[in-house]
Design a protein around this motif. Structure first.
Motif, mmCIF file in Angstrom:
data_model
loop_
_atom_site.group_PDB
_atom_site.id
_atom_site.type_symbol
_atom_site.label_atom_id
_atom_site.label_comp_id
_atom_site.label_asym_id
_atom_site.label_seq_id
_atom_site.Cartn_x
_atom_site.Cartn_y
_atom_site.Cartn_z
ATOM 1 N N THR A 1 12.386 3.106 -7.836
ATOM 2 C CA THR A 1 12.260 2.050 -6.839
ATOM 3 C C THR A 1 10.945 1.286 -6.931
ATOM 4 N N SER A 2 10.029 1.754 -7.768
ATOM 5 C CA SER A 2 8.788 1.000 -7.975
ATOM 6 C C SER A 2 8.587 0.612 -9.434
ATOM 7 N N GLU A 3 9.454 1.117 -10.327
ATOM 8 C CA GLU A 3 9.322 0.828 -11.755
ATOM 9 C C GLU A 3 9.472 -0.665 -12.042
ATOM 10 N N ARG A 4 10.417 -1.318 -11.358
ATOM 11 C CA ARG A 4 10.643 -2.749 -11.598
ATOM 12 C C ARG A 4 9.450 -3.577 -11.124
ATOM 13 N N LEU A 5 8.803 -3.149 -10.053
ATOM 14 C CA LEU A 5 7.604 -3.856 -9.580
ATOM 15 C C LEU A 5 6.512 -3.802 -10.639
ATOM 16 N N LYS A 6 6.364 -2.644 -11.243
ATOM 17 C CA LYS A 6 5.352 -2.465 -12.281
ATOM 18 C C LYS A 6 5.621 -3.384 -13.466
ATOM 19 N N ARG A 7 6.907 -3.452 -13.875
ATOM 20 C CA ARG A 7 7.264 -4.284 -15.022
ATOM 21 C C ARG A 7 7.087 -5.777 -14.722
ATOM 22 N N LEU A 8 7.218 -6.149 -13.463
ATOM 23 C CA LEU A 8 7.042 -7.556 -13.076
ATOM 24 C C LEU A 8 5.582 -8.007 -13.170
ATOM 25 N N GLY A 9 4.670 -7.045 -13.065
ATOM 26 C CA GLY A 9 3.246 -7.386 -13.059
ATOM 27 C C GLY A 9 2.623 -7.349 -11.682
ATOM 28 N N VAL A 10 3.326 -6.686 -10.735
ATOM 29 C CA VAL A 10 2.755 -6.497 -9.398
ATOM 30 C C VAL A 10 1.497 -5.642 -9.526
ATOM 31 N N ILE A 11 0.458 -6.008 -8.791
ATOM 32 C CA ILE A 11 -0.841 -5.338 -8.864
ATOM 33 C C ILE A 11 -0.837 -4.100 -7.969
ATOM 34 N N SER A 12 -1.343 -2.998 -8.479
ATOM 35 C CA SER A 12 -1.422 -1.771 -7.685
ATOM 36 C C SER A 12 -2.670 -1.786 -6.807
ATOM 37 N N GLY A 13 -2.448 -1.534 -5.503
ATOM 38 C CA GLY A 13 -3.576 -1.421 -4.583
ATOM 39 C C GLY A 13 -4.120 -0.007 -4.504
ATOM 40 N N GLY A 14 -3.534 0.916 -5.281
ATOM 41 C CA GLY A 14 -4.026 2.292 -5.269
ATOM 42 C C GLY A 14 -4.015 2.871 -3.873
ATOM 43 N N ASP A 15 -5.153 3.422 -3.467
ATOM 44 C CA ASP A 15 -5.245 4.001 -2.124
ATOM 45 C C ASP A 15 -6.001 3.095 -1.157
ATOM 46 N N MET A 16 -6.047 1.811 -1.463
ATOM 47 C CA MET A 16 -6.714 0.856 -0.576
ATOM 48 C C MET A 16 -5.963 0.694 0.747
ATOM 49 N N THR A 17 -6.695 0.454 1.804
ATOM 50 C CA THR A 17 -6.094 0.087 3.079
ATOM 51 C C THR A 17 -5.634 -1.365 2.994
ATOM 52 N N THR A 18 -4.747 -1.747 3.891
ATOM 53 C CA THR A 18 -4.326 -3.156 3.964
ATOM 54 C C THR A 18 -5.530 -4.042 4.253
ATOM 55 N N GLU A 19 -6.416 -3.572 5.140
ATOM 56 C CA GLU A 19 -7.598 -4.358 5.497
ATOM 57 C C GLU A 19 -8.468 -4.644 4.277
ATOM 58 N N ALA A 20 -8.681 -3.623 3.453
ATOM 59 C CA ALA A 20 -9.504 -3.798 2.254
ATOM 60 C C ALA A 20 -8.807 -4.691 1.241
ATOM 61 N N ALA A 21 -7.481 -4.545 1.110
ATOM 62 C CA ALA A 21 -6.725 -5.368 0.166
ATOM 63 C C ALA A 21 -6.780 -6.834 0.557
ATOM 64 N N VAL A 22 -6.666 -7.121 1.849
ATOM 65 C CA VAL A 22 -6.766 -8.501 2.339
ATOM 66 C C VAL A 22 -8.152 -9.068 2.035
ATOM 67 N N ALA A 23 -9.188 -8.294 2.343
ATOM 68 C CA ALA A 23 -10.565 -8.752 2.115
ATOM 69 C C ALA A 23 -10.833 -8.981 0.631
#
Length: 339
Positions: free
Chosen positions: A289-311
């Protein structure tokens, strides 16, 4: 003795209750010592400055982030540390943004606030404020101990860009699930030295004041319709999407959903995958369910919070980076925001 600048931006911590009407009114920080006599016991020299018009944290935007950064920058050489008084509701967003705006920071910028007004009998404001000042002024062998942006609340100092507000009623309002506190207040102040950011003292500090808020945060939920998502993704000004996915980065596998994401990426929009879970990290490719996202080039936020990802998205969008460089930098820890 350390010189500490208190910066009041707005929020509950700067309010006192009118004994006659019960209404909350703005606190006069010019009378800080007379209202909080405990501050006289601190060995530090404390000065105060306020936004001309205090802002409720719910109304904060990038113009306020820039105003705050400029205010600290102007006074930076005159003080050993800074304590920012801020409304708790969006404190993690502002503090995360400031952490990215100050590159190679060598002094503490500590955010704090309170759940109850400073004039309330049971307020948590005094302890939060006093300990934040102590931490901002902390030195060992004449050298500043904390050299990063922190967030102090209810006996714990967290790395600011690791925090999320999790409770609107308890004094323990914030949590940092993926990273331990960098200091704790008890009978003594205990500093987690191993976890502190150690900046390169030879490098000059840079203050980045160009941010871009053409960003959308999309929380996935079961039943999200194609019609709704198609409409949202047609907005021409969007340059970045923070996708809050399930578990370790999982999303719908329907062809229409993947096609919409693909068309967005082809348009030059960056999509970052962060988990909806309070703790844990995104591991794209772990499940189908996440393999296709990876192949598309979606960026991994790792263990970042939403707040940190937005910033971080706000910070990077105006850097004129190519797609591959943008992805590489986003997936690299810049200010200790991810493991």
């Amino acid at each position: 003795m350390s010189r500490i600048l208190l910066v009041y931006t707005g929020g509950t911590i700067g309010m006192i209750k009118n004994p006659e009407t019960g209404a909350l009114t703005a606190f006069n920080f010019d009378e800080l010592l007379s209202n909080i006599p405990e501050l006289r016991l601190l060995e530090h020299k404390i000065s105060t400055v306020s936004f001309e018009e205090p802002v409720d944290s719910s109304d904060m935007d990038i113009s306020d982030y820039i105003k705050l950064a400029e205010l600290i920058e102007v006074h930076f050489e005159d003080y050993d540390g800074f304590v920012v008084l801020h409304g708790s509701d969006t404190m993690s967003y502002t503090a995360s943004a400031i952490s990215f705006m100050f590159e190679n920071l060598k002094k503490p910028i500590i955010f704090t606030g309170s759940q109850l007004p400073i004039g309330d009998l049971r307020t948590d404001a005094k302890e939060n404020l006093i300990t934040s000042i102590q931490l901002a002024g902390l030195k060992e062998r004449g050298k500043t101990v904390i050299r990063e942006v922190g967030l102090y609340f209810e006996y714990k100092l967290y790395r600011a860009n690791r925090t999320t507000k999790i409770n609107a009623e308890h004094f323990e309002a914030f949590e940092s699930s993926n990273f331990p506190p960098i200091a704790e207040s008890g009978v003594n102040l205990k500093i987690n030295h191993e976890k502190l950011i150690k900046p390169n003292l030879r490098k000059k500090m840079l203050v980045h004041k160009s941010l871009n808020d053409d960003i959308m945060v999309l929380k996935l939920f079961p039943g999200l319709s194609q019609q709704t998502l198609s409409y949202l993704f047609k907005m021409p000004h969007i340059k970045g999407v923070i996708l809050e996915t399930f578990g370790s980065g999982n999303a719908k596998t329907d062809d229409w959903f993947v096609s919409l994401l693909e068309s967005l990426i082809e348009r030059g929009v960056y999509i970052v995958n962060v988990t909806q879970c309070v703790g844990g990290a995104v591991h794209m490719g772990k499940y189908a369910t996440s393999e296709r996202l990876k192949r598309l080039g979606v960026i991994s936020g790792g263990d970042m919070t939403t707040e940190a990802a937005v910033a971080k998205m706000m910070y990077l969008l105006d850097k004129n980076l190519g797609p591959k460089v943008f992805k590489t930098i986003f997936e690299t820890s810049l200010r200790g925001e991810m493991n």
